[in-house]
Design an enzyme around this catalytic site. Structure first.
Site, PDB file in Angstrom:
ATOM      1  N   TYR A 311      35.150 -19.019 -49.297  1.00 43.91           N
ATOM      2  CA  TYR A 311      34.176 -20.114 -49.347  1.00 43.91           C
ATOM      3  C   TYR A 311      32.976 -19.754 -50.206  1.00 43.91           C
ATOM      4  CZ  TYR A 311      36.710 -23.040 -46.031  1.00 43.91           C
ATOM      5  OH  TYR A 311      37.654 -23.838 -45.431  1.00 43.91           O
ATOM      6  N   GLN A 312      33.210 -18.788 -51.109  1.00 47.26           N
ATOM      7  CA  GLN A 312      32.307 -18.546 -52.237  1.00 47.26           C
ATOM      8  C   GLN A 312      30.900 -18.078 -51.849  1.00 47.26           C
ATOM      9  OE1 GLN A 312      34.062 -22.502 -53.263  1.00 47.26           O
ATOM     10  NE2 GLN A 312      33.267 -21.952 -55.239  1.00 47.26           N
ATOM     11  N   TRP A 317      27.770 -28.265 -45.093  1.00 50.57           N
ATOM     12  CA  TRP A 317      26.932 -28.943 -44.095  1.00 50.57           C
ATOM     13  C   TRP A 317      26.769 -28.072 -42.858  1.00 50.57           C
ATOM     14  CZ3 TRP A 317      29.126 -32.410 -39.852  1.00 50.57           C
ATOM     15  CH2 TRP A 317      30.449 -32.065 -39.537  1.00 50.57           C
ATOM     16  N   GLU A 459      38.514 -34.029 -42.039  1.00 55.76           N
ATOM     17  CA  GLU A 459      38.903 -33.873 -43.451  1.00 55.76           C
ATOM     18  C   GLU A 459      40.341 -34.279 -43.761  1.00 55.76           C
ATOM     19  OE1 GLU A 459      37.715 -29.795 -44.161  1.00 55.76           O
ATOM     20  OE2 GLU A 459      35.807 -30.496 -44.985  1.00 55.76           O
ATOM     21  N   LYS A 574      41.526 -33.612 -37.731  1.00 57.10           N
ATOM     22  CA  LYS A 574      41.398 -32.167 -37.893  1.00 57.10           C
ATOM     23  C   LYS A 574      40.272 -31.646 -37.007  1.00 57.10           C
ATOM     24  CE  LYS A 574      40.080 -28.734 -41.345  1.00 57.10           C
ATOM     25  NZ  LYS A 574      39.544 -28.524 -42.683  1.00 57.10           N
ATOM     26  N   GLN A 575      39.183 -32.423 -36.939  1.00 60.90           N
ATOM     27  CA  GLN A 575      37.982 -31.974 -36.237  1.00 60.90           C
ATOM     28  C   GLN A 575      37.229 -33.210 -35.796  1.00 60.90           C
ATOM     29  OE1 GLN A 575      37.033 -30.496 -40.356  1.00 60.90           O
ATOM     30  NE2 GLN A 575      34.983 -30.394 -39.488  1.00 60.90           N
TER      31      GLN A 575
HETATM   32  O1  IFM Z   1      32.375 -27.497 -43.577  1.00 68.92           O
HETATM   33  C1  IFM Z   1      33.594 -27.092 -43.041  1.00 68.92           C
HETATM   34  C2  IFM Z   1      34.458 -28.322 -42.862  1.00 68.92           C
HETATM   35  O2  IFM Z   1      33.865 -29.234 -41.976  1.00 68.92           O
HETATM   36  C3  IFM Z   1      35.810 -27.927 -42.339  1.00 68.92           C
HETATM   37  N1  IFM Z   1      36.435 -26.969 -43.232  1.00 68.92           N
HETATM   38  C4  IFM Z   1      35.648 -25.762 -43.418  1.00 68.92           C
HETATM   39  C5  IFM Z   1      34.253 -26.078 -43.915  1.00 68.92           C
HETATM   40  C6  IFM Z   1      33.424 -24.790 -44.002  1.00 68.92           C
HETATM   41  O3  IFM Z   1      33.262 -24.255 -42.724  1.00 68.92           O
END
Ligand code: IFM
Length: 747
Positions: A311-312, A317, A459, A574-575
């Site tokens: 994730y760089q 967010w 997502e 997903k969430q």
């Molecule tokens: O920002 C999150 C996203 O909501 C779900 N995938 C991973 C990202 C980084 O944690």
């Protein structure tokens, strides 16, 4: 006595010391991250000194963004200054092959430990390691390596800077130059695209080369190392050498431990009754703190912190919604500098908005040092076809913009930091309002504004319209921008005039924000069911559960989401999405609505993101489902320790510490179970503890005052710091108390 946490993993009864016994190669990515030493400037993975890049050794350095492969801009991993190997009869003594091995992390001082025992001929050899990243001098790492033998043995000791580097996406330091003077070794290199010079220096004290250890004897190698880049100073190599040579191991250890004592005094939460929860909570607080560049307001909090390059090393967010709130009541200056970071990077967000045809500032989905978008168009691969997938996280997942603004509002509610609003918050709110105004679409027929073609927190469902979470956040952010404009007009007209002039703000723009605020389509609970639809048409999707969807996979590695993954045509998320709204805008909906939606959406959520459980836990607390909230707490607190998340998704490495889960764990303990909140000019405390917790105690810093809250059974005790210069006003379960400096009050 040690307390079992998972296979091979234990902690001490006090909940400070994590110990892992045995060596499981399948856990090596997770273990290296879990036992990370770090300090917000650098992260050094919890690997043993003889390991190399193929075993995920990494020293990740903040503020070294570089794009080496033309695709991924990420932080640079530096040469390893803590490499030490002992070779006996041509064999390297290695934890990996030792019959007995133990690694540990002492959270109290951020000290990594390792101990492994090997037998060579007649001799039993024990290697012990102790290491920390200094919390006192953030450029410094120190390690003590000891070898003991019970019979005389000759070993070849190799202690040096290892310039073999594990890097996820390309070689950032293709030419590393190694040098040595009498006392200090150095390695320097320059990043390929960004031209940042990175220097690593190591002062190695102890015998190297061929060494004979007598029976019952030992040899000790102490390394004090430093990392400096040209973003820190003009001559990183000289500075790294200076810092590496400035003090020895013990002196460095003492100074670092003293700083850790202060950090823990500000943030340590104690749980009585459940040691596993205690250590999970401390582990989370530790990682949330060391992933945060608290020393600067120029850098983001990475979604994997400095535990690796995944994730760089950049912010999502997550930074505002998960990491930052954990500092609001402990070290509010860190919450502030995190928001100042967004202000400093506004130009990058402006560039993104302009590039996509919008006004104002559209924060990057993945934001590094400049605020420009780092999220590539393509990052997953369809495992069935091998074809790349174009996900729209970078252009459609726009809720990040209002999320930052709503967190500014929250920060101000907690801190009443008017200066921040004037100097930074107003500009952020106005530029985001401009963006939102240009993003929404007016529906003349219905007389409402819509958000179309987007991606909400869930997502897996891309290209949706009127995502409830997003629309409500958009309205809230616009309302805040309008209020801020009115407040500055009344209280800070000069500052407003300066800002208006600088950003060319026209009065009709503010009228436009008002109009959208008042006519935004806001998905509401259904009159009969209380359910809020996640987005337009969501309830028409196939109503199945995650297990059913999982059973449809042709390959376990398949991506479930857009454009044609197994979840796309279903209600499986997903969430949390609506649940996220109920957490972030708790006051906007009643308890019945919160309950109905939690009950509906939770079983349909696959918890495919580590952000998921904390959000569900917060809403579960709110509706009184404390044991279910406790289950969410455990899952979020233990996600890394028990290694329950995938390290690779759709062919992309996303391993490392899940820092959002860490921040979420803290919030769930303190703001959830601990019931800490703020209401105007008083703190409110309304706790509900899980049955397994006989007590909970947490420190609070609020508007310059300090206090500690202790909850045991039904009793709540508030002790105000002696140093306070005024009484603290606290409403405990609705009953107001004024607690004088040094006094204890019960509620
Ligand atoms: O920002 C999150 C996203 O909501 C779900 N995938 C991973 C990202 C980084 O944690």
């Amino acid at each position: 006595m040690s307390v079992p946490l998972g296979p091979g993993l234990t902690c001490d009864e006090a909940g400070w010391l994590l110990v892992e016994r045995g060596w499981d190669p399948d856990r090596s990515v997770a273990a290296g991250s879990n036992f990370l030493c770090g300090n917000g400037y650098l992260g050094y993975r919890g690997t043993t000194p003889e390991q190399g890049p193929d075993e995920f050794v990494a020293l990740v350095v903040s503020d070294t963004y570089d794009c080496a492969d033309g695709h991924w801009r990420e932080l640079t991993t530096a040469p390893n200054p803590l490499f030490v190997a002992a070779v006996v009869d041509g064999e390297t003594l290695a934890a990996r092959s030792a019959p007995e091995v133990e690694t540990s992390l002492d959270l109290r001082t951020g000290t990594f430990g390792a101990r492994f025992r090997s037998r060579v001929d007649e001799a039993e050899l024990v290697v012990e390691v102790e290491r920390f990243a200094s919390a006192d001098d953030l450029h410094v790492l120190a390690q003590r390596w000891t070898l003991r033998a019970d019979a005389e043995v000759t070993v070849e000791v190799d202690a040096r800077i290892d310039d073999r580097i594990w890097s996820l996406n390309g070689e950032h330091l293709p030419d590393v130059h190694l040098a040595a003077d009498d006392t200090v070794l150095t390695a320097t290199g320059t990043t390929v695209e960004s031209g940042v010079e990175v220097a690593v220096a190591a002062r190695v004290v102890g015998p190297t080369g061929a060494v004979t250890v007598p029976a019952g004897g030992e040899i000790v190698i102490e390394t004090t190392a430093a990392v400096v880049s040209s973003n820190d100073v003009d001559d990183p190599s000289a500075e790294a050498r200076r810092r590496a040579g400035a003090a020895g191991y013990d002196e460095r250890a003492e100074a670092s431990a003293a700083r850790w004592a202060e950090i823990w005094a500000a943030m340590d939460v104690t749980v009585e009754g459940d040691v596993a929860d205690q250590v999970g909570l401390r582990f989370s607080a530790y990682h949330n703190r060391i992933c945060t560049p608290a020393h600067t307001d120029r850098l983001p909090i990475g979604a994997r912190g400095l535990s690796c390059q995944a994730y760089q090393g950049a912010a999502f967010w997550d930074q505002e919604v998960y990491n930052l709130p954990a500092f609001l009541f402990t070290e509010p200056e860190i919450a502030r500098s995190t928001l100042v970071y967004r202000h400093r990077t506004l130009d990058g967000a402006r560039r993104k908005a302009a590039r996509l045809g919008y006004d104002g500032a559209f924060f990057a989905w993945i934001s590094g040092d400049t605020g420009d978008e780092l999220c590539p168009d393509v990052f997953f691969t369809d495992v069935l076809t091998g074809r790349p997938i174009r996900n729209h996280f970078n252009d459609w997942q726009m809720h990040v913009a209002p999320d930052v603004v709503t967190m500014i509002e929250r920060y101000l509610d907690v801190t009443s930091d008017e200066r921040f609003l004037v100097d930074h918050g107003a500009e952020l709110a106005f530029e985001v309002a401009r963006f939102l105004h240009s993003f929404v679409r007016y529906d003349e027929w219905r007389g409402v504004y819509h958000c179309i073609r987007l991606l909400g927190p869930d997502e897996w469902h891309e290209n949706v319209d009127d995502n409830a979470f997003t629309n409500h956040q958009v309205r809230k952010a616009l309302a805040f921008a309008v209020e801020t404009h009115e407040r500055l007009t009344a209280d800070h007209p000069d500052a407003l005039a300066e800002l208006t002039d600088r950003i060319g703000l026209r009065p009709e723009e503010v009228d436009g924000w008002r109009r959208v605020r008042d006519r935004m389509l806001l998905p509401q609970p259904d009159d009969d069911t209380d359910l809020i639809e996640q987005f337009a048409g969501f309830f028409e999707l196939e109503d199945v559960r995650p297990d059913e969807v999982r059973s449809r996979l042709l390959d376990p590695g398949e991506y479930w989401g857009w454009p044609n993954g197994v979840a796309v045509a279903t209600q499986v998320s997903k969430q949390p999405d609506v649940v996220m709204l109920l957490w972030q805008q708790a006051d906007a909906f009643g308890d019945d609505v919160a309950r109905a939606n939690y009950e509906y959406y939770e079983p349909r959520c696959a918890h495919g993101s580590t952000l998921s459980h904390a959000a569900h836990g917060m809403v579960a607390v709110r509706i009184g489902e404390i044991e279910r909230a406790h289950d969410h707490f455990r899952r979020t607190a233990m996600v890394d320790l028990l290694n329950t998340a995938h390290a690779v998704v759709g062919g992309t490495f996303i391993g490392g510490i899940h820092t959002a889960a860490c921040g979420g764990t803290y919030q769930l303990a303190v703001n959830g179970f601990g019931g800490l909140d703020v209401d105007g000019d008083r703190l409110t405390i309304d706790p509900q503890l899980p049955a397994a917790w006989s007590g909970l105690s947490y420190p609070v810093r609020w508007r310059g005052l300090g206090l500690r809250v202790r909850i045991t059974g039904d009793a709540i005790e508030i002790t105000a710091d002696h140093a306070n210069d005024a009484s603290v006003r606290v409403a405990v379960r609705g009953v107001e108390l004024d607690v004088a400096p040094g006094a204890t009050a019960s509620g």
